[in-house]
Scaffold this motif. Sequence first.
Motif, PDB file in Angstrom:
ATOM      1  N   ASP A  24      10.759   5.217   6.231  1.00 44.31           N
ATOM      2  CA  ASP A  24      10.738   6.506   6.926  1.00 44.31           C
ATOM      3  C   ASP A  24      10.547   7.646   5.930  1.00 44.31           C
ATOM      4  N   ARG A  25      11.224   7.577   4.815  1.00 41.85           N
ATOM      5  CA  ARG A  25      11.081   8.606   3.770  1.00 41.85           C
ATOM      6  C   ARG A  25       9.651   8.600   3.217  1.00 41.85           C
ATOM      7  N   ALA A  26       9.108   7.406   3.000  1.00 45.12           N
ATOM      8  CA  ALA A  26       7.746   7.310   2.478  1.00 45.12           C
ATOM      9  C   ALA A  26       6.729   7.863   3.478  1.00 45.12           C
ATOM     10  N   ARG A  35      -1.201   9.917   7.008  1.00 45.16           N
ATOM     11  CA  ARG A  35      -0.460   9.510   8.212  1.00 45.16           C
ATOM     12  C   ARG A  35      -1.414   9.035   9.294  1.00 45.16           C
ATOM     13  N   LYS A  36      -2.550   9.708   9.427  1.00 45.64           N
ATOM     14  CA  LYS A  36      -3.560   9.276  10.402  1.00 45.64           C
ATOM     15  C   LYS A  36      -4.075   7.892  10.045  1.00 45.64           C
ATOM     16  N   ARG A  81       6.112  -0.243  -1.354  1.00 41.47           N
ATOM     17  CA  ARG A  81       6.642   0.364  -2.576  1.00 41.47           C
ATOM     18  C   ARG A  81       5.612   0.381  -3.701  1.00 41.47           C
ATOM     19  N   SER A  82       4.386   0.002  -3.399  1.00 38.70           N
ATOM     20  CA  SER A  82       3.318  -0.061  -4.393  1.00 38.70           C
ATOM     21  C   SER A  82       2.907   1.339  -4.840  1.00 38.70           C
ATOM     22  N   LEU A  89       0.187   1.908   2.395  1.00 34.08           N
ATOM     23  CA  LEU A  89      -0.025   2.135   3.829  1.00 34.08           C
ATOM     24  C   LEU A  89      -0.061   0.827   4.605  1.00 34.08           C
ATOM     25  N   ARG A  90      -0.746  -0.171   4.073  1.00 38.26           N
ATOM     26  CA  ARG A  90      -0.819  -1.471   4.757  1.00 38.26           C
ATOM     27  C   ARG A  90       0.567  -2.120   4.815  1.00 38.26           C
TER      28      ARG A  90
END
Length: 147
Positions: A24-26, A35-36, A81-82, A89-90
């Motif tokens: 959630d923080r990321a 985000r899109k 965490r990469s 994103l993935r």
Amino acid sequence: MRFLTRIIAMSRAVRLGRQFRDIDRAIGDLSVPARKQLALLAMKEFACAAKSEFPHLYGTPPDQRYLPWGAGTDIGFERARSENLQVRLRGAAMWLAVAYHETKDSPYAELQSLHRQLLRVLRTLKETAAGSGDAAMAEWAAREAAA
């Protein structure tokens, strides 16, 4: 046996809760275009998970199908965490899809609470997607809003 099951469910809820806070923080730290992109990837991950025989085990290697829960959330969390944005994103999209299916029909209050938090994040992503002008994203947001 119920006591043991309850302890296992509570420990799983704690682990998923910790991972959720980081995810959630990321997501909150992402730019609007990212985000899109995450919303699009999440849509694809949800579709792939829904097609699998056991959606809550999506991403789990076949030799680990008989564990109490799958490895999809752990794999997605590690990817999230990469340092690489695309991998991140993935990973977040995979984590959201697997955690959603894992907590969806849980009889335990802790996991139900986590599911509601997941729905909140997914709603935010859908709202971001609906404003993107992409027809597929708008269709996904509208379809999920009707559900």
